[in-house]
Motif scaffolding. Sequence first.
Motif, PDB file in Angstrom:
ATOM      1  N   HIS A 268      -3.426   1.634   5.031  1.00  0.00           N
ATOM      2  CA  HIS A 268      -1.569   1.768   4.935  1.00  0.00           C
ATOM      3  C   HIS A 268      -1.780   2.426   6.648  1.00  0.00           C
ATOM      4  O   HIS A 268      -0.826   2.232   7.611  1.00  0.00           O
ATOM      5  CB  HIS A 268      -1.225   2.740   4.861  1.00  0.00           C
ATOM      6  CG  HIS A 268       0.207   2.643   4.152  1.00  0.00           C
ATOM      7  ND1 HIS A 268       1.464   2.105   3.925  1.00  0.00           N
ATOM      8  CD2 HIS A 268       1.292   3.877   4.758  1.00  0.00           C
ATOM      9  CE1 HIS A 268       3.006   1.905   4.223  1.00  0.00           C
ATOM     10  NE2 HIS A 268       2.375   2.783   4.444  1.00  0.00           N
TER      11      HIS A 268
ATOM     12  N   LEU B  57      -5.663  12.470  -2.769  1.00  0.00           N
ATOM     13  CA  LEU B  57      -5.690  10.443  -2.524  1.00  0.00           C
ATOM     14  C   LEU B  57      -7.145  10.022  -1.845  1.00  0.00           C
ATOM     15  O   LEU B  57      -7.519   9.549  -2.102  1.00  0.00           O
ATOM     16  CB  LEU B  57      -4.699  10.228  -1.858  1.00  0.00           C
ATOM     17  CG  LEU B  57      -3.580   9.398  -1.888  1.00  0.00           C
ATOM     18  CD1 LEU B  57      -2.679   9.846  -0.715  1.00  0.00           C
ATOM     19  CD2 LEU B  57      -3.815   8.036  -2.450  1.00  0.00           C
ATOM     20  N   GLN B  58      -7.504  11.146  -0.757  1.00  0.00           N
ATOM     21  CA  GLN B  58      -9.114  10.419   0.049  1.00  0.00           C
ATOM     22  C   GLN B  58      -9.952  11.189  -0.883  1.00  0.00           C
ATOM     23  O   GLN B  58     -10.511   9.760  -1.192  1.00  0.00           O
ATOM     24  CB  GLN B  58      -8.637  11.223   1.350  1.00  0.00           C
ATOM     25  CG  GLN B  58      -8.110   9.963   2.340  1.00  0.00           C
ATOM     26  CD  GLN B  58      -8.106  10.454   3.469  1.00  0.00           C
ATOM     27  OE1 GLN B  58      -7.687  11.308   3.507  1.00  0.00           O
ATOM     28  NE2 GLN B  58      -9.042   9.368   5.049  1.00  0.00           N
TER      29      GLN B  58
ATOM     30  N   TYR C 162       1.413   9.112  -5.691  1.00  0.00           N
ATOM     31  CA  TYR C 162       0.992   9.815  -5.418  1.00  0.00           C
ATOM     32  C   TYR C 162       0.917  11.451  -4.568  1.00  0.00           C
ATOM     33  O   TYR C 162       0.761  12.138  -5.028  1.00  0.00           O
ATOM     34  CB  TYR C 162      -0.939  10.290  -5.297  1.00  0.00           C
ATOM     35  CG  TYR C 162      -1.860   8.938  -5.920  1.00  0.00           C
ATOM     36  CD1 TYR C 162      -2.536  10.094  -6.656  1.00  0.00           C
ATOM     37  CD2 TYR C 162      -1.613   7.258  -5.690  1.00  0.00           C
ATOM     38  CE1 TYR C 162      -3.013   8.725  -8.315  1.00  0.00           C
ATOM     39  CE2 TYR C 162      -2.326   6.816  -6.466  1.00  0.00           C
ATOM     40  CZ  TYR C 162      -3.436   7.106  -7.212  1.00  0.00           C
ATOM     41  OH  TYR C 162      -3.943   6.969  -8.753  1.00  0.00           O
ATOM     42  N   TYR C 163       1.664  10.823  -4.410  1.00  0.00           N
ATOM     43  CA  TYR C 163       2.694  12.105  -2.464  1.00  0.00           C
ATOM     44  C   TYR C 163       3.633  12.280  -3.094  1.00  0.00           C
ATOM     45  O   TYR C 163       4.549  11.674  -3.549  1.00  0.00           O
ATOM     46  CB  TYR C 163       2.450  11.057  -1.571  1.00  0.00           C
ATOM     47  CG  TYR C 163       3.344  11.575  -0.227  1.00  0.00           C
ATOM     48  CD1 TYR C 163       2.189  12.644   0.517  1.00  0.00           C
ATOM     49  CD2 TYR C 163       4.258  11.994   0.171  1.00  0.00           C
ATOM     50  CE1 TYR C 163       2.823  12.528   1.297  1.00  0.00           C
ATOM     51  CE2 TYR C 163       4.905  12.266   0.982  1.00  0.00           C
ATOM     52  CZ  TYR C 163       4.365  13.367   1.466  1.00  0.00           C
ATOM     53  OH  TYR C 163       4.766  14.053   2.831  1.00  0.00           O
TER      54      TYR C 163
ATOM     55  N   LEU D 283       0.582   4.361  -2.607  1.00  0.00           N
ATOM     56  CA  LEU D 283       0.789   6.056  -1.696  1.00  0.00           C
ATOM     57  C   LEU D 283       2.050   6.470  -2.027  1.00  0.00           C
ATOM     58  O   LEU D 283       1.643   7.700  -3.027  1.00  0.00           O
ATOM     59  CB  LEU D 283       0.723   5.940  -0.353  1.00  0.00           C
ATOM     60  CG  LEU D 283      -0.284   5.656   0.482  1.00  0.00           C
ATOM     61  CD1 LEU D 283       0.048   5.351   1.836  1.00  0.00           C
ATOM     62  CD2 LEU D 283      -1.716   6.008  -0.090  1.00  0.00           C
TER      63      LEU D 283
ATOM     64  N   MET E 178      -6.289   3.115   0.175  1.00  0.00           N
ATOM     65  CA  MET E 178      -4.954   3.099   0.183  1.00  0.00           C
ATOM     66  C   MET E 178      -4.787   3.219   1.775  1.00  0.00           C
ATOM     67  O   MET E 178      -3.877   2.910   2.427  1.00  0.00           O
ATOM     68  CB  MET E 178      -4.060   3.390  -0.964  1.00  0.00           C
ATOM     69  CG  MET E 178      -4.573   2.128  -2.296  1.00  0.00           C
ATOM     70  SD  MET E 178      -4.099   0.856  -1.667  1.00  0.00           S
ATOM     71  CE  MET E 178      -5.631  -0.624  -2.975  1.00  0.00           C
ATOM     72  N   ARG E 179      -5.089   4.361   1.804  1.00  0.00           N
ATOM     73  CA  ARG E 179      -4.282   5.567   2.731  1.00  0.00           C
ATOM     74  C   ARG E 179      -5.096   4.439   4.340  1.00  0.00           C
ATOM     75  O   ARG E 179      -4.049   5.099   5.028  1.00  0.00           O
ATOM     76  CB  ARG E 179      -5.294   7.042   3.020  1.00  0.00           C
ATOM     77  CG  ARG E 179      -4.405   7.977   4.293  1.00  0.00           C
ATOM     78  CD  ARG E 179      -3.723   9.427   3.872  1.00  0.00           C
ATOM     79  NE  ARG E 179      -3.353   9.650   5.454  1.00  0.00           N
ATOM     80  CZ  ARG E 179      -4.570  10.595   5.819  1.00  0.00           C
ATOM     81  NH1 ARG E 179      -6.118  10.651   5.271  1.00  0.00           N
ATOM     82  NH2 ARG E 179      -4.189  10.392   6.917  1.00  0.00           N
TER      83      ARG E 179
ATOM     84  N   ILE F 106      -2.490  14.099   0.181  1.00  0.00           N
ATOM     85  CA  ILE F 106      -3.035  13.390   1.117  1.00  0.00           C
ATOM     86  C   ILE F 106      -4.561  13.358   0.541  1.00  0.00           C
ATOM     87  O   ILE F 106      -5.779  12.707   0.576  1.00  0.00           O
ATOM     88  CB  ILE F 106      -3.471  13.480   2.649  1.00  0.00           C
ATOM     89  CG1 ILE F 106      -1.521  13.225   2.435  1.00  0.00           C
ATOM     90  CG2 ILE F 106      -3.726  12.693   3.425  1.00  0.00           C
ATOM     91  CD1 ILE F 106      -0.886  12.352   2.783  1.00  0.00           C
TER      92      ILE F 106
ATOM     93  N   THR G 104       0.799  -1.272  -0.161  1.00  0.00           N
ATOM     94  CA  THR G 104      -0.252  -0.438  -0.099  1.00  0.00           C
ATOM     95  C   THR G 104       0.759   1.556  -0.137  1.00  0.00           C
ATOM     96  O   THR G 104       0.462   2.086  -0.507  1.00  0.00           O
ATOM     97  CB  THR G 104      -1.035   0.209   1.021  1.00  0.00           C
ATOM     98  OG1 THR G 104      -0.239  -0.370   3.040  1.00  0.00           O
ATOM     99  CG2 THR G 104      -2.300  -1.229   0.939  1.00  0.00           C
ATOM    100  N   GLY G 105       1.619   1.079   0.405  1.00  0.00           N
ATOM    101  CA  GLY G 105       3.304   2.145   0.695  1.00  0.00           C
ATOM    102  C   GLY G 105       4.037   3.145  -0.385  1.00  0.00           C
ATOM    103  O   GLY G 105       3.773   3.713  -1.285  1.00  0.00           O
TER     104      GLY G 105
END
Lengths: 266, 373
Positions: A116, A103-104, A88-89, A85, A112-113, A100, A81-82
């Motif tokens: 994680h 992402l949500q 996108y991060y 992430l 995923m967040r 973030i 999952t990291g």
Amino acid sequence: MLNRILAPLSAAWKEATDSQVWTSIFRHGKPVSNRNRALVMMSNVFLHLHPVKSRKAGIKLRYTWCMGGITFFLFLVLTFTGLLLMFYYRPTVEYAYADIVDLQEHVPLGIMRELHRWGAHAMVITVWLHMLRVFMTGSYKPPREFNWGIGVVLLVLTLLLSFTGYLLPWDQLAIWAIAVGSNMARATPLLGTEGPLSASLTLGDISLINAGNDARFALLGARSVGQPTLLRFYVLHCVGLPLVAAFLMAVHFWRVRKDGGISGPM
Amino acid sequence: MIDLFKDLVNWASGPTVLFTIATLGLLAAFRFTQVWSKTSAKVFFVVLAVFYTASMWDPDFFLIVAKPDNIPITGVIFLVFFFTWYAMHQGIQNDRRSAGEEEVLERQESEKVWVWPDLVYTEMLAMVILSIVLLVWSILLAAPLEQPANPADSPNPSKAPWYFLGLQEMLVYFDPWLAGVVFPTLIIVGLMAIPYIDTNPKGNGYFTFKERKAEIVIFLFGFLILWCLLVVSGTFLRGPNWNFFGPYEYWDVHRVEPLLNVNVSDFFWVKLLGRPLPTGGFFAALMREWLGILMVGAYLFVLPVVMSWPRERFPTGLKWLSCHHYFEKMGATRYYLGVSLFLMMMSLPIKMYLRWAFNLKYIVAFPEIFFNI
Ligand code: HEM
């Protein structure tokens, strides 16, 4: 009726398992004979972490609680999952928070967040419980002293992984938790500006330890939590610490085997 | 009626009462090992679950327990209780077996079995269940995200991540150089040293309590009380300005707690001799702190030696202090390492009770060089 559905299915299954593709991947028959049970453990790189046979008590859920295994599984989930992430991060003060939020809100199936974060919390708890189990069965006693030590380092790494990750969302929760945590470094004896005896480290009139070079500065890369801290924590969180942890886990598992498998009464 | 109950719980959650109850409860459970039975576990968990569920109707309780990042703490409470019980329960069953001429369970089951399917299937099941739990948890509960970081606006309380709250709680009793640097280092070193200090060959590879009493009591006191309890109370019961708030209390930012803490030097010079503290220069500072230095020195360097004496050398009433048999069994190096680490660990509860009883702040205080104990 049921047969009408099942018969073609099992024919298809047989077809598939007899195919050249299947037999090239799994080089042995089903693990129903003892010979094949041994072969399946030895010829699969993942399964071969295990021995072929093991003491009955040692593989019982009641004995290990599977806690080490669960911890390892959570580590794998977190790695996967990291990685997603990281698509996108961006670890900059300018973008981190917005990424973030995106992402949500904008990524389809965006949990995923959550996976994680909750996985990380869970891993901290399962490491503690694994340690509790190992202690309560006396499994740190000879010949497993060294592996217990490796375990303690893994425990610390797990906490550090979680701690460095906590900063990355760059919200109020994040920076203040890290600020509180890293303020302690200021008090490091000799090496922190407000640590015992640090003031005695002087060259003539110049004091060697100041807010621009003490232990806290080394941790944050700055005098307070800021862009250098974010980058530093990001690199540690995504590359440095996971690499060390993965390396030590390999040693840990190897030693479980070499120390005679899961412990049991001598 | 409900208010009375809430007041009672609020009172019992205070640092002093909670810590004392938990410690005495744990010691009692080691003394009366019948309590680790299945029945008492069921009763205990039902009571805990009912208490937890019913409390959700209290807005203040709900607010703090339902905070997304505090969910793991609820997990810690239930899981740590369960697994501690499970380990002790199995240990005590094994002790009964060996008392009755039967072998411990782990020895009865020493035959070798095939790892496929016995272990591989268990692992697969664990992975599936865990994946489902994680997925459901993630779908139901969004990860927290607060306002964007603002270095100018520090929240009150500012808390470290929950797993470090035991250390943050220590800051109440010790300065940061001890709570944040020395003690964490000692915890890590101490944990790593366990296998080299503990020379008891028994209880290797099976659950037992009887054969490893001292080890288990010390470890569980450290893990359950000094670590987990402090984490839980640091998360749920510490509010603005790190003041204590009961589980049913509103986190009032304006609550002021009077701080009247005094140092050992104040006790000696001001209260006992009725003089001002000595001032001026290095030697005056040493003179000011001589009693505290003596106390810390005696605790760390003299006590271990005294404890190694045989029982006969102690007056009646103090014989329990004698650890002579450990000294004999473990040898000098292991004994001194073990006892020193143990005393360091016990310095936390000791300092806590000194604070609660006498408002003691520092035993030794050299604020000039940030060296306060
Ligand atoms: C990232 C953290 C860790 C992972 C992934 C991990 C994984 C494992 C696994 C899979 C096993 C096999 C048996 C079992 O599942 O219980 C094991 C055994 C063991 N672990 Fe860990 N572990 C970790 C942390 C620790 C810690 C914190 C300690 C102790 C302080 C520790 C000490 C041991 C010892 C001594 C054994 C051998 C136990 C026996 O033979 O009964 N490990 N570990």
